[in-house]
Design an enzyme around this catalytic site. Sequence first.
Site, PDB file in Angstrom:
ATOM      1  CG  MET A   1      -0.190  -0.082   2.548  1.00  0.00           C
ATOM      2  SD  MET A   1      -1.295  -0.094   3.982  1.00  0.00           S
ATOM      3  CE  MET A   1      -1.961  -1.743   3.923  1.00  0.00           C
TER       4      MET A   1
ATOM      5  CG  ASP B   1       8.764   6.289  -8.406  1.00  0.00           C
ATOM      6  OD1 ASP B   1       8.879   5.133  -8.874  1.00  0.00           O
ATOM      7  OD2 ASP B   1       7.973   7.135  -8.866  1.00  0.00           O
TER       8      ASP B   1
ATOM      9  CG  ASP C   1       4.885  -7.227   9.607  1.00  0.00           C
ATOM     10  OD1 ASP C   1       4.760  -6.246   8.849  1.00  0.00           O
ATOM     11  OD2 ASP C   1       3.968  -7.619  10.354  1.00  0.00           O
TER      12      ASP C   1
ATOM     13  CG  PHE D   1       5.156 -11.938   9.466  1.00  0.00           C
ATOM     14  CD1 PHE D   1       5.069 -11.501   8.160  1.00  0.00           C
ATOM     15  CD2 PHE D   1       6.408 -11.993  10.072  1.00  0.00           C
ATOM     16  CE1 PHE D   1       6.216 -11.127   7.449  1.00  0.00           C
ATOM     17  CE2 PHE D   1       7.552 -11.625   9.373  1.00  0.00           C
ATOM     18  CZ  PHE D   1       7.456 -11.188   8.055  1.00  0.00           C
TER      19      PHE D   1
ATOM     20  N   GLY E   1      -0.355  -8.583  12.521  1.00  0.00           N
ATOM     21  CA  GLY E   1      -0.962  -7.297  12.824  1.00  0.00           C
ATOM     22  C   GLY E   1      -0.094  -6.447  13.730  1.00  0.00           C
TER      23      GLY E   1
ATOM     24  CG  PHE F   1       9.233  -3.649  15.150  1.00  0.00           C
ATOM     25  CD1 PHE F   1       9.342  -4.765  14.337  1.00  0.00           C
ATOM     26  CD2 PHE F   1       8.537  -2.559  14.671  1.00  0.00           C
ATOM     27  CE1 PHE F   1       8.777  -4.796  13.062  1.00  0.00           C
ATOM     28  CE2 PHE F   1       7.961  -2.564  13.405  1.00  0.00           C
ATOM     29  CZ  PHE F   1       8.079  -3.684  12.604  1.00  0.00           C
TER      30      PHE F   1
END
Length: 292
Positions: free
Chosen positions: A146, A153, A204, A206, A208, A257
């Site tokens: 998203m 870029d 992550d 993984f 939520g 994290f």
Amino acid sequence: RIADNPKLEVTGQHDEKVVHQNRPFPMPIHGKKYEIFQPLFDMDESKKNAQLFLPPKEFLGTFEERITWARSMVQINDDELRGLSPAEHAALMYIDIIKTFVSGRVFRQAELSVQPELGPNLKAAGRFQENVRDGGNDWTFAGETMTGQKRLDNVHALLKDVIENKVLGDYIETGVWRGGASILAKALLEVLEPNSRRLSYVCDSFMGLPPGEKKLAVSDAGWDNTPYLEVSSDIVANNFIKYGLLDSKVVFAKGFFNETMPTLAKKISSLSVMRLDGDMYESTVDVLYHLY
């Protein structure tokens, strides 16, 4: 058969074959609430899906031939493209294809724009709006990120600068959702720095986001009950496999994290690009405290 297994490397030593897995440090690492592992070696083989894309090297060879042939019949008036070699032009084509796929833009009217909204309710999904997707202001339906075109870029520009200026260090993304931005980063390393030894860290929970109970910021509340943001490590690993980009240099850190970063910080030699996309203040601070 060893010869058919890309996960194994074979070296000859006094007529003996030594088989080993390429691990940057001993893995998998299992903590009480986290795991650090290489999906190439450690993921259940029965859960791996098919590869849909040619490996980057084969793609580049095919399209370099096409570009060389087509260029013999045209005069390129675009200054940027005219200055590229056929190999550089093919690399740009490949990178742009990956961007359009991971962002979902390639599917055009078959794609949907999902309304960003926290909570367990079904999300509103309407007709795809490319201008909204460019800015990363909706959630993709069929893609893997998203992030939006402009931020993709930016990942491209940062890694290009790192490689051109020989900045040492690996790539890390903290908060990967379906893995799209990390997949692009891996693709960039493959084509801009062939035989790159840089690791790609994919971090992550993984499952939520955390509940934000530390209350470090008012905006941290409410992120932990949104199923659309909960994507398993198997799904993300299979997305790497789909693009032909899962190898031994892709390392997953699974867990919140505050659990994964203390251990990971002891294993990482250096980082050149850090992409922090944990959404919450608490998650961002946890990464910065340990890695920066």
